[in-house]
Motif scaffolding. Structure first.
Motif, PDB file in Angstrom:
ATOM      1  N   ASP A 187       0.932  -1.288   0.212  1.00 36.07           N
ATOM      2  CA  ASP A 187       0.061   0.130   0.039  1.00 36.07           C
ATOM      3  C   ASP A 187       0.926   1.216   0.004  1.00 36.07           C
ATOM      4  OD1 ASP A 187      -1.969  -1.398  -0.008  1.00 36.07           O
ATOM      5  OD2 ASP A 187      -2.695  -1.143   2.210  1.00 36.07           O
ATOM      6  N   GLY A 188       0.840   2.064  -1.095  1.00 37.73           N
ATOM      7  CA  GLY A 188       1.373   3.327  -0.856  1.00 37.73           C
ATOM      8  C   GLY A 188       2.911   3.229  -1.178  1.00 37.73           C
ATOM      9  N   ILE A 189       3.437   2.259  -1.939  1.00 34.74           N
ATOM     10  CA  ILE A 189       4.812   2.125  -1.977  1.00 34.74           C
ATOM     11  C   ILE A 189       5.084   2.477  -3.497  1.00 34.74           C
ATOM     12  CG2 ILE A 189       6.754   0.638  -2.240  1.00 34.74           C
ATOM     13  CD1 ILE A 189       5.772   1.149   0.628  1.00 34.74           C
ATOM     14  N   GLY A 190       6.248   3.426  -3.579  1.00 40.27           N
ATOM     15  CA  GLY A 190       6.527   3.837  -4.812  1.00 40.27           C
ATOM     16  C   GLY A 190       8.155   3.532  -5.222  1.00 40.27           C
ATOM     17  N   ALA A 191       8.824   2.911  -4.559  1.00 40.96           N
ATOM     18  CA  ALA A 191       9.955   2.339  -4.632  1.00 40.96           C
ATOM     19  C   ALA A 191      10.417   1.336  -3.519  1.00 40.96           C
ATOM     20  CB  ALA A 191      11.188   3.515  -4.924  1.00 40.96           C
ATOM     21  N   GLU A 192      11.573   0.426  -3.979  1.00 44.29           N
ATOM     22  CA  GLU A 192      11.859  -0.328  -2.732  1.00 44.29           C
ATOM     23  C   GLU A 192      13.580  -0.308  -3.039  1.00 44.29           C
ATOM     24  OE1 GLU A 192      12.353  -5.022  -1.513  1.00 44.29           O
ATOM     25  OE2 GLU A 192      10.268  -4.116  -1.792  1.00 44.29           O
ATOM     26  N   ILE A 193      14.198  -0.524  -1.824  1.00 39.58           N
ATOM     27  CA  ILE A 193      15.633  -0.801  -1.371  1.00 39.58           C
ATOM     28  C   ILE A 193      15.672  -2.048  -1.004  1.00 39.58           C
ATOM     29  CG2 ILE A 193      17.547   0.056  -0.230  1.00 39.58           C
ATOM     30  CD1 ILE A 193      16.533   2.827  -0.161  1.00 39.58           C
ATOM     31  N   MET A 194      16.827  -2.848  -1.562  1.00 43.68           N
ATOM     32  CA  MET A 194      16.787  -4.104  -1.149  1.00 43.68           C
ATOM     33  C   MET A 194      18.631  -4.139  -1.025  1.00 43.68           C
ATOM     34  SD  MET A 194      16.241  -6.964  -3.997  1.00 43.68           S
ATOM     35  CE  MET A 194      14.414  -6.754  -4.020  1.00 43.68           C
ATOM     36  N   GLY A 195      19.145  -5.487  -0.277  1.00 33.52           N
ATOM     37  CA  GLY A 195      20.372  -5.574  -0.247  1.00 33.52           C
ATOM     38  C   GLY A 195      20.838  -6.663  -1.512  1.00 33.52           C
ATOM     39  N   ALA A 196      22.028  -6.769  -1.706  1.00 32.56           N
ATOM     40  CA  ALA A 196      22.464  -7.789  -2.646  1.00 32.56           C
ATOM     41  C   ALA A 196      22.053  -8.965  -2.440  1.00 32.56           C
ATOM     42  CB  ALA A 196      24.155  -7.779  -2.712  1.00 32.56           C
ATOM     43  N   ASN A 197      22.192  -9.638  -1.106  1.00 38.03           N
ATOM     44  CA  ASN A 197      21.827 -10.854  -0.830  1.00 38.03           C
ATOM     45  C   ASN A 197      20.516 -11.307  -0.944  1.00 38.03           C
ATOM     46  OD1 ASN A 197      24.456 -11.568  -0.147  1.00 38.03           O
ATOM     47  ND2 ASN A 197      24.369 -11.519   1.881  1.00 38.03           N
ATOM     48  N   LYS A 198      19.493 -10.265  -1.094  1.00 37.08           N
ATOM     49  CA  LYS A 198      18.161 -10.401  -1.274  1.00 37.08           C
ATOM     50  C   LYS A 198      17.746 -10.621  -2.642  1.00 37.08           C
ATOM     51  CE  LYS A 198      13.351  -8.693  -0.866  1.00 37.08           C
ATOM     52  NZ  LYS A 198      12.420  -7.858  -0.278  1.00 37.08           N
ATOM     53  N   PHE A 199      18.696  -9.788  -3.576  1.00 37.47           N
ATOM     54  CA  PHE A 199      18.657  -9.910  -5.193  1.00 37.47           C
ATOM     55  C   PHE A 199      19.003 -11.495  -5.543  1.00 37.47           C
ATOM     56  CE2 PHE A 199      19.890  -9.327  -9.399  1.00 37.47           C
ATOM     57  CZ  PHE A 199      18.707  -8.861 -10.001  1.00 37.47           C
ATOM     58  N   GLY A 200      19.876 -11.829  -4.949  1.00 39.17           N
ATOM     59  CA  GLY A 200      20.463 -13.308  -5.493  1.00 39.17           C
ATOM     60  C   GLY A 200      21.493 -13.939  -4.526  1.00 39.17           C
ATOM     61  N   PRO A 201      21.980 -15.208  -4.695  1.00 40.68           N
ATOM     62  CA  PRO A 201      22.820 -15.975  -3.888  1.00 40.68           C
ATOM     63  C   PRO A 201      24.183 -15.247  -4.104  1.00 40.68           C
ATOM     64  CG  PRO A 201      22.188 -16.955  -5.716  1.00 40.68           C
ATOM     65  CD  PRO A 201      21.540 -16.046  -6.013  1.00 40.68           C
ATOM     66  N   PRO A 202      24.958 -15.836  -3.117  1.00 35.83           N
ATOM     67  CA  PRO A 202      26.366 -15.365  -3.357  1.00 35.83           C
ATOM     68  C   PRO A 202      27.297 -15.760  -4.928  1.00 35.83           C
ATOM     69  CG  PRO A 202      26.087 -16.461  -1.442  1.00 35.83           C
ATOM     70  CD  PRO A 202      24.979 -16.676  -1.885  1.00 35.83           C
ATOM     71  N   GLY A 203      27.781 -14.780  -5.253  1.00 33.12           N
ATOM     72  CA  GLY A 203      28.166 -15.100  -6.718  1.00 33.12           C
ATOM     73  C   GLY A 203      27.093 -14.539  -7.932  1.00 33.12           C
ATOM     74  N   TRP A 204      26.172 -14.056  -7.429  1.00 35.64           N
ATOM     75  CA  TRP A 204      25.211 -13.646  -8.644  1.00 35.64           C
ATOM     76  C   TRP A 204      25.759 -12.562  -9.346  1.00 35.64           C
ATOM     77  CZ3 TRP A 204      23.584  -8.609  -9.050  1.00 35.64           C
ATOM     78  CH2 TRP A 204      23.621  -7.889  -8.018  1.00 35.64           C
TER      79      TRP A 204
END
Length: 212
Positions: A63-80
């Motif tokens: 609800d009401g979100i226009g952008a997200e920030i995430m860490g590298a380990n949420k985007f992919g496993p080690p080595g991505w």
């Protein structure tokens, strides 16, 4: 007023948001999916899910979100970062539907996907990343998506306005710990607790100077 929010962030009784080691086969390490079973049982996750306390909290995620920030380990496993074909865990239509800013030491060109998802890869401090995400979000809020290190860094920098934690009644013993180094962080927030029949406890931290 534009806010910075965290939603549906699950931790164990001993404060871990993921187990170890993380890999392609085990994104949450030895924790498996135990931290997220409460959410997977809700209508937010599946049409066959429940429509109770857990669902009422879960649906606030977008609800009401226009952008997200995430860490590298949420985007992919080690080595991505060394694999140019890696496009995240979520298929071609990820569940964010906003610009997403991935904090990483390995910058790469933006990745456009279906559903309005555009991943940007930034080498930036929490404050710098938040300024960029707020500009992209317009009048909407920015969600901090995790993992534990990213949420901890934003809390330590005093940049979180709303924090929804879900305490799951398991003990992990090791992994990615949320609270490490955040002594007395709760002093800046009003804290509410709601129990659920599923066994989890929903904790809502609302920064006092932004509480409505």
């Amino acid at each position: 007023m534009q806010r910075t929010r965290v939603h549906n962030f699950s931790i164990s009784l001993d404060g871990f948001a993921a187990g170890e080691p993380q890999s392609f086969e085990t994104p949450f390490g030895h924790a498996g999916q135990r931290l997220h079973q409460w959410m997977m049982a809700t209508r937010f996750w599946s049409e066959q899910g429940s429509d109770g306390v857990d669902n009422a909290f879960a649906v606030r995620h977008s609800d009401g979100i226009g952008a997200e920030i995430m860490g590298a380990n949420k985007f992919g496993p080690p080595g991505w970062a060394d694999d140019p074909s890696w496009r995240g865990w979520w298929g071609e239509n990820p569940p964010f539907h906003t610009p997403v800013y991935v904090l990483t030491q390995h910058e790469r060109p933006p990745l456009e996907m279906e559903g309005g998802n555009v991943f940007h890869f930034l080498k930036a401090s929490p404050a710098e990343a938040l300024a960029t995400a707020k500009q992209a979000a317009g009048e909407l809020d920015v969600r901090i998506g995790g993992g534990a290190t990213v949420v901890r860094d934003f809390l330590a920098a005093g940049l979180i306005d709303h924090l929804h934690l879900v305490v799951v009644p398991i003990v992990l013993g090791r992994g990615a710990r949320l609270w490490y180094g955040l002594e007395e962080v709760q002093e800046g927030f009003d804290v509410e607790s709601v129990g659920s029949p599923s066994g989890v406890t929903h904790l809502t931290f609302t920064r006092r100077d932004t509480a409505s």
